[in-house]
Design a protein around this motif. Structure first.
Motif, PDB file in Angstrom:
ATOM      1  N   GLU A 107       0.792  -1.242   0.000  1.00 25.37           N
ATOM      2  CA  GLU A 107       0.000   0.000   0.000  1.00 25.37           C
ATOM      3  C   GLU A 107       0.825   1.293   0.000  1.00 25.37           C
ATOM      4  OE1 GLU A 107      -4.397  -0.042   1.910  1.00 25.37           O
ATOM      5  OE2 GLU A 107      -2.710   0.049   3.274  1.00 25.37           O
ATOM      6  N   PHE A 108       2.015   1.235   0.644  1.00 25.06           N
ATOM      7  CA  PHE A 108       2.666   2.520   0.908  1.00 25.06           C
ATOM      8  C   PHE A 108       3.118   3.233  -0.367  1.00 25.06           C
ATOM      9  CE2 PHE A 108       7.319   2.847   0.640  1.00 25.06           C
ATOM     10  CZ  PHE A 108       7.697   1.544   0.401  1.00 25.06           C
ATOM     11  N   ILE A 109       3.378   2.445  -1.447  1.00 22.22           N
ATOM     12  CA  ILE A 109       3.748   3.084  -2.723  1.00 22.22           C
ATOM     13  C   ILE A 109       2.548   3.889  -3.239  1.00 22.22           C
ATOM     14  CG2 ILE A 109       4.342   2.614  -5.147  1.00 22.22           C
ATOM     15  CD1 ILE A 109       6.656   1.647  -3.727  1.00 22.22           C
ATOM     16  N   MET A 110       1.371   3.272  -3.125  1.00 23.65           N
ATOM     17  CA  MET A 110       0.150   3.957  -3.596  1.00 23.65           C
ATOM     18  C   MET A 110      -0.132   5.178  -2.731  1.00 23.65           C
ATOM     19  SD  MET A 110      -2.379   0.826  -4.550  1.00 23.65           S
ATOM     20  CE  MET A 110      -1.852  -0.398  -3.404  1.00 23.65           C
ATOM     21  N   GLN A 111       0.163   5.037  -1.429  1.00 23.93           N
ATOM     22  CA  GLN A 111      -0.070   6.179  -0.548  1.00 23.93           C
ATOM     23  C   GLN A 111       0.840   7.348  -0.917  1.00 23.93           C
ATOM     24  OE1 GLN A 111       0.444   5.690   3.697  1.00 23.93           O
ATOM     25  NE2 GLN A 111      -1.242   7.084   4.023  1.00 23.93           N
ATOM     26  N   MET A 112       2.082   7.030  -1.256  1.00 27.02           N
ATOM     27  CA  MET A 112       3.002   8.100  -1.672  1.00 27.02           C
ATOM     28  C   MET A 112       2.513   8.754  -2.962  1.00 27.02           C
ATOM     29  SD  MET A 112       6.914   7.082  -0.725  1.00 27.02           S
ATOM     30  CE  MET A 112       7.060   5.530  -1.560  1.00 27.02           C
ATOM     31  N   ARG A 123      -6.924  -2.313  -4.501  1.00 30.63           N
ATOM     32  CA  ARG A 123      -5.834  -2.733  -5.396  1.00 30.63           C
ATOM     33  C   ARG A 123      -4.873  -3.693  -4.672  1.00 30.63           C
ATOM     34  NH1 ARG A 123      -3.799  -2.723 -10.151  1.00 30.63           N
ATOM     35  NH2 ARG A 123      -1.566  -2.418 -10.532  1.00 30.63           N
ATOM     36  N   THR A 124      -4.611  -3.385  -3.406  1.00 30.97           N
ATOM     37  CA  THR A 124      -3.728  -4.266  -2.628  1.00 30.97           C
ATOM     38  C   THR A 124      -4.313  -5.672  -2.560  1.00 30.97           C
ATOM     39  OG1 THR A 124      -3.006  -2.399  -1.304  1.00 30.97           O
ATOM     40  CG2 THR A 124      -2.567  -4.555  -0.394  1.00 30.97           C
ATOM     41  N   LYS A 125      -5.601  -5.725  -2.265  1.00 29.47           N
ATOM     42  CA  LYS A 125      -6.281  -7.026  -2.133  1.00 29.47           C
ATOM     43  C   LYS A 125      -6.195  -7.776  -3.471  1.00 29.47           C
ATOM     44  CE  LYS A 125      -9.073  -9.862   0.203  1.00 29.47           C
ATOM     45  NZ  LYS A 125      -8.709 -11.033  -0.566  1.00 29.47           N
ATOM     46  N   LYS A 126      -6.466  -7.048  -4.555  1.00 29.20           N
ATOM     47  CA  LYS A 126      -6.452  -7.675  -5.887  1.00 29.20           C
ATOM     48  C   LYS A 126      -5.046  -8.213  -6.196  1.00 29.20           C
ATOM     49  CE  LYS A 126      -7.349  -6.394 -10.743  1.00 29.20           C
ATOM     50  NZ  LYS A 126      -6.015  -6.237 -11.292  1.00 29.20           N
ATOM     51  N   GLN A 149       7.742 -13.697   0.333  1.00 33.07           N
ATOM     52  CA  GLN A 149       8.205 -12.303   0.427  1.00 33.07           C
ATOM     53  C   GLN A 149       8.446 -11.718  -0.961  1.00 33.07           C
ATOM     54  OE1 GLN A 149      11.150 -11.097   3.423  1.00 33.07           O
ATOM     55  NE2 GLN A 149      11.008 -13.144   4.283  1.00 33.07           N
ATOM     56  N   GLN A 150       9.027 -12.549  -1.852  1.00 33.48           N
ATOM     57  CA  GLN A 150       9.291 -12.032  -3.190  1.00 33.48           C
ATOM     58  C   GLN A 150       7.983 -11.814  -3.961  1.00 33.48           C
ATOM     59  OE1 GLN A 150      11.366 -10.204  -4.278  1.00 33.48           O
ATOM     60  NE2 GLN A 150      13.089 -11.289  -5.218  1.00 33.48           N
ATOM     61  N   ARG A 151       6.964 -12.589  -3.628  1.00 29.57           N
ATOM     62  CA  ARG A 151       5.659 -12.373  -4.287  1.00 29.57           C
ATOM     63  C   ARG A 151       5.037 -11.059  -3.782  1.00 29.57           C
ATOM     64  NH1 ARG A 151       4.065 -18.293  -2.950  1.00 29.57           N
ATOM     65  NH2 ARG A 151       1.884 -17.626  -2.979  1.00 29.57           N
ATOM     66  N   VAL A 152       5.237 -10.794  -2.494  1.00 31.97           N
ATOM     67  CA  VAL A 152       4.759  -9.499  -1.963  1.00 31.97           C
ATOM     68  C   VAL A 152       5.519  -8.370  -2.662  1.00 31.97           C
ATOM     69  CG1 VAL A 152       4.584  -8.027   0.097  1.00 31.97           C
ATOM     70  CG2 VAL A 152       4.136 -10.472   0.285  1.00 31.97           C
ATOM     71  N   ALA A 153       6.829  -8.584  -2.875  1.00 32.23           N
ATOM     72  CA  ALA A 153       7.643  -7.550  -3.544  1.00 32.23           C
ATOM     73  C   ALA A 153       7.144  -7.310  -4.973  1.00 32.23           C
ATOM     74  CB  ALA A 153       9.105  -7.966  -3.551  1.00 32.23           C
ATOM     75  N   VAL A 154       6.695  -8.376  -5.631  1.00 28.13           N
ATOM     76  CA  VAL A 154       6.149  -8.219  -6.987  1.00 28.13           C
ATOM     77  C   VAL A 154       4.835  -7.417  -6.916  1.00 28.13           C
ATOM     78  CG1 VAL A 154       5.118  -9.469  -8.941  1.00 28.13           C
ATOM     79  CG2 VAL A 154       7.266 -10.266  -7.937  1.00 28.13           C
ATOM     80  N   ALA A 155       4.009  -7.768  -5.935  1.00 26.87           N
ATOM     81  CA  ALA A 155       2.746  -7.032  -5.768  1.00 26.87           C
ATOM     82  C   ALA A 155       3.038  -5.551  -5.494  1.00 26.87           C
ATOM     83  CB  ALA A 155       1.945  -7.632  -4.612  1.00 26.87           C
ATOM     84  N   ARG A 156       4.076  -5.290  -4.681  1.00 25.14           N
ATOM     85  CA  ARG A 156       4.461  -3.898  -4.386  1.00 25.14           C
ATOM     86  C   ARG A 156       4.918  -3.184  -5.654  1.00 25.14           C
ATOM     87  NH1 ARG A 156       9.541  -3.080  -0.548  1.00 25.14           N
ATOM     88  NH2 ARG A 156      10.594  -3.836  -2.409  1.00 25.14           N
ATOM     89  N   ALA A 157       5.712  -3.895  -6.464  1.00 25.61           N
ATOM     90  CA  ALA A 157       6.224  -3.284  -7.697  1.00 25.61           C
ATOM     91  C   ALA A 157       5.082  -2.947  -8.655  1.00 25.61           C
ATOM     92  CB  ALA A 157       7.221  -4.221  -8.362  1.00 25.61           C
ATOM     93  N   LEU A 158       4.032  -3.782  -8.609  1.00 24.64           N
ATOM     94  CA  LEU A 158       2.894  -3.573  -9.523  1.00 24.64           C
ATOM     95  C   LEU A 158       1.917  -2.520  -9.006  1.00 24.64           C
ATOM     96  CD1 LEU A 158       2.165  -7.309 -10.322  1.00 24.64           C
ATOM     97  CD2 LEU A 158       2.735  -5.577 -12.024  1.00 24.64           C
ATOM     98  N   ALA A 159       2.016  -2.239  -7.706  1.00 25.61           N
ATOM     99  CA  ALA A 159       0.984  -1.437  -7.041  1.00 25.61           C
ATOM    100  C   ALA A 159       0.693  -0.112  -7.737  1.00 25.61           C
ATOM    101  CB  ALA A 159       1.389  -1.185  -5.590  1.00 25.61           C
ATOM    102  N   LYS A 161       0.965   0.706 -10.778  1.00 26.46           N
ATOM    103  CA  LYS A 161       0.710   0.557 -12.216  1.00 26.46           C
ATOM    104  C   LYS A 161       1.872   1.163 -13.016  1.00 26.46           C
ATOM    105  CE  LYS A 161      -4.279   0.477 -11.870  1.00 26.46           C
ATOM    106  NZ  LYS A 161      -5.564   1.069 -12.215  1.00 26.46           N
ATOM    107  N   PRO A 162       3.081   0.625 -12.819  1.00 29.89           N
ATOM    108  CA  PRO A 162       4.243   1.229 -13.482  1.00 29.89           C
ATOM    109  C   PRO A 162       4.274   0.902 -14.980  1.00 29.89           C
ATOM    110  CG  PRO A 162       4.898  -0.770 -12.364  1.00 29.89           C
ATOM    111  CD  PRO A 162       3.444  -0.585 -12.048  1.00 29.89           C
ATOM    112  N   LYS A 163       5.118   1.663 -15.701  1.00 32.33           N
ATOM    113  CA  LYS A 163       5.278   1.402 -17.134  1.00 32.33           C
ATOM    114  C   LYS A 163       6.089   0.130 -17.348  1.00 32.33           C
ATOM    115  CE  LYS A 163       4.509   5.896 -19.079  1.00 32.33           C
ATOM    116  NZ  LYS A 163       4.390   6.801 -17.914  1.00 32.33           N
ATOM    117  N   PHE A 164       7.010  -0.139 -16.449  1.00 31.40           N
ATOM    118  CA  PHE A 164       7.765  -1.398 -16.527  1.00 31.40           C
ATOM    119  C   PHE A 164       8.303  -1.765 -15.150  1.00 31.40           C
ATOM    120  CE2 PHE A 164      10.810   1.966 -17.295  1.00 31.40           C
ATOM    121  CZ  PHE A 164      11.957   1.583 -16.628  1.00 31.40           C
ATOM    122  N   ILE A 165       8.672  -3.049 -15.045  1.00 25.90           N
ATOM    123  CA  ILE A 165       9.226  -3.533 -13.776  1.00 25.90           C
ATOM    124  C   ILE A 165      10.651  -4.001 -14.003  1.00 25.90           C
ATOM    125  CG2 ILE A 165       9.093  -5.432 -12.090  1.00 25.90           C
ATOM    126  CD1 ILE A 165       6.078  -5.075 -12.122  1.00 25.90           C
TER     127      ILE A 165
END
Lengths: 233, 405
Positions: A107-112, A123-126, A149-159, A161-165
């Motif tokens: 969530e914190f990326i979206m909050q920023m 979005r976090t839930k999804k 943890q790495q799956r959470v990191a992927v979810a964070r990276a996607l949070a 809606k970036p142009k690329f990861i």
């Protein structure tokens, strides 16, 4: 359409005795929705290259365009904001915030970015459902396995809606089961949501999944192969 | 989210934060208790000075204040006293004859301030009658009674029932003397006061000095409340234009300065404590920032701007300081409140304190504004302490930080 356009990228580290050319003239274009692995031996310049593409390490010379914006011409403040809104990062050692729950880490990326609480949660839930951790929202990283943890990191990276990861050796610390699982998730997100992924890796399992393999050695591109046929199946 | 992150970061290393918070709490508690203790001492000193020695307001002829001459008396002092006694906000009024003179025993002599009083009026104005520890506060209608301090009695080597001789100039500038019998010994716990003041009946002194029957040098007034003093002083000044009307702060400026100086010293003391603690906080936060180099690098990499990173470290530092501060303030307030009603016995060093005019049984005096001010000072210390660790955090290069294994 190219998401990333890299032109004649150089990075030289000046040590006290010798100048080391970590990246030595790379030109590369990456289109939207590509699933690209940047491979090469240790010290070949993969991480430096990814850091320059991600706006973390300033090149000695050359240009990096993201959606037409030359990111290294942006001021330091604007570059940070650009990273926040356009680039998702997945790191080798996950780098989750240990005092945050999995939900808060995402969530914190979206909050920023200024999202409201309701949208953030939805979005976090999804995303957590998509990475198969919808039931671990309240778990802190310490209570999750490396793969989780790495799956959470992927979810964070996607949070956001970036142009690329950009993923720097994302499977280096994972066992084979977790690696397969993570790659399946990333591949699915790539296919379904057309998210552009760029990995640095020397893990053959990642290379197998990648549809484009860029091989770097001594800071130069040695080969650039596309596996279009495999995408089709 | 920065607040949540900062708060949880405080507790990431419980032992380290716990030690810092405990040090902070004890330091602040000590500062508050010390302040309450010394303010209590000062308040007691001022209360005692007002109640026993100077009262709230005094009226004199201006010439008396300049020269202390016996002739500078208020001729109609008794009428003035009666008039003031009927005024609103007045608890008691005493008309005094005051003469600087000599008192001699068979063994030795001493310079003293002789105060001629009407015991009943003086009792309504000061607590001298309560300070008589041997004998009585003037007896039946006997002539030439004197009440002196225990300390003076020791100095003159006299005791209850002994005779002393007072030698003074009368109103016609003739030397005169009278023998007085000691009927009471007082002890105000202010050695200097006890050694330099003796009390006799006003009528005896009038007889000895040939002053007019209803005259006096000093009219001392006790107000019902200390807050009434200002208004009362104004109305007295308007009503008795020929007299100088001074309040207790003007009569004894050192009492006023005592309070202000004590206040200032204690704030300086607390600031010194906070400066010492500040270095502890800086050290704790530097360790925390150093340990989290990679994490801070990650936050900067994913888009946390410098302002947010700075705020995160600053909020974390303030929270660390404030947690200790709040515990310290609460503990300090609790202990200080307890000793507001339970005296701290310093009688072991009683002589030292008595010589300075302080009571050896100290009751603390806690000013709630002190707690507010200390809390604000702790926040200020937190802000100052956060600057260097926050700058350190900002000096991280995200790419370098992320390379740390």
């Amino acid at each position: 359409m190219n998401v990333i356009e890299i032109k004649n990228l150089h990075k030289t580290y000046n040590t006290s005795q010798v100048a080391v050319k970590a990246v030595n003239g790379i030109d590369l274009s990456i289109s939207k929705g590509e699933f690209t692995a940047v491979v090469g031996p240790s010290g070949s310049g993969k991480t430096t290259f990814l850091n320059m593409v991600g706006g973390l390490d300033r090149p000695t010379s050359g240009e990096v365009f993201v959606d037409g914006v030359n990111i290294w011409e942006l001021s330091s403040r604007k570059l940070i904001d650009f990273r926040l809104r356009n680039i998702g990062f997945v790191f080798q050692s996950y780098n989750l915030i240990p005092v945050f729950t999995a939900k808060e880490n995402v969530e914190f990326i979206m909050q920023m970015q200024g999202w409201d609480a309701k949208k953030r949660f939805e979005r976090t839930k999804k995303l957590m459902d998509e990475v198969g951790l919808g039931d671990r929202l309240s778990s802190r990283p310490g209570k999750l396995s490396g793969g989780q943890q790495q799956r959470v990191a992927v979810a964070r990276a996607l949070a956001s809606k970036p142009k690329f990861i950009l993923a720097d050796e994302p499977t280096a610390n994972l066992d084979s089961h977790s690696t397969e699982n993570l790659l399946d998730i990333m591949e699915r997100l790539n296919m379904e949501e057309e998210i552009t992924f760029i990995f640095s890796t020397h893990d053959p399992r990642v290379m197998k999944k990648a549809r484009r393999i860029v091989t770097i050695e001594d800071g130069k591109i040695l080969s650039d192969e596309r596996k279009e046929a495999e995408v089709a199946h | 989210m920065i607040f949540i992150l900062s708060w949880r970061n405080v507790w990431r290393n419980k032992l380290r934060s716990g030690v810092m918070i405990t040090a902070m709490a004890l330091g602040i508690c000590a500062g508050i208790f010390s302040t309450a203790f010394y303010m209590g001492m000062a308040d007691q000193r001022i209360d005692k000075a007002i109640n026993t020695e100077i009262s709230h307001i005094q009226l004199h002829k201006p010439e008396f204040l300049r020269s202390n001459e016996i002739s500078a008396y208020i001729p109609d002092a008794e009428a003035t006293r009666a008039e003031i006694n009927d005024m609103e906000h007045v608890a008691g009024v005493s008309n005094r004859i005051v003469i600087n003179s000599m008192v001699a025993s068979a063994e030795t002599g001493a310079g003293v301030r002789i105060v001629g009083i009407d015991p009943q009026n003086e009792s309504a104005t000061t607590t001298l009658h309560e300070k008589v520890v041997e004998g009585q506060y003037f007896g039946a209608d006997r002539r030439n009674q004197i009440v002196i301090g225990q300390k003076l009695a020791e100095k003159l080597k006299v005791r209850l029932g002994s005779k002393v001789v007072i030698t003074l100039q009368d109103v016609g500038n003739n030397i005169t003397s009278g023998a007085f019998r000691i009927v009471g010994l007082f002890n105000t716990v202010n050695t200097m006061y006890d050694e330099s003041n003796v009390f006799v009946l006003r009528k005896d002194l009038i007889r000895l000095t040939n002053l007019p029957k209803h005259s006096g040098h000093e009219i001392a007034i006790l107000a019902k409340e200390i807050d009434d003093v200002e208004d009362l002083q104004k109305s007295l000044a308007g009503q008795f234009e020929g007299l100088t009307v001074r309040n207790w702060q003007e009569i004894s400026p050192e009492m006023n300065y005592l309070n202000e100086a004590m206040d200032l010293y204690m704030y300086i003391f607390i600031v010194i404590i906070l400066i010492a603690l500040l270095f502890g906080i800086i050290n704790t936060m530097l360790m925390a920032v150093l340990e989290r180099t990679k994490e801070i690098g990650m936050l900067m990499a994913v888009g946390m701007n410098k302002g947010r990173v700075f705020s995160m470290i600053m909020v974390e530092t303030i929270m660390l300081a404030l947690t200790g501060g709040v515990f310290g303030v609460a503990l300090g307030a609790f202990i200080s409140k307890y000793f507001e009603t339970h005296s701290i016995d310093l009688s072991l060093w009683g002589e030292v304190y008595a010589n300075l005019g302080y009571d050896p049984f100290v009751y603390t005096s806690l000013d709630w504004m002190l707690l507010v001010n200390v809390t604000l000072m702790v926040i200020g210390a937190g802000i100052i302490a956060s600057i260097y660790p926050a700058i350190k955090a900002l000096s991280n290069d995200p790419a370098d930080a992320l390379r740390i294994e």
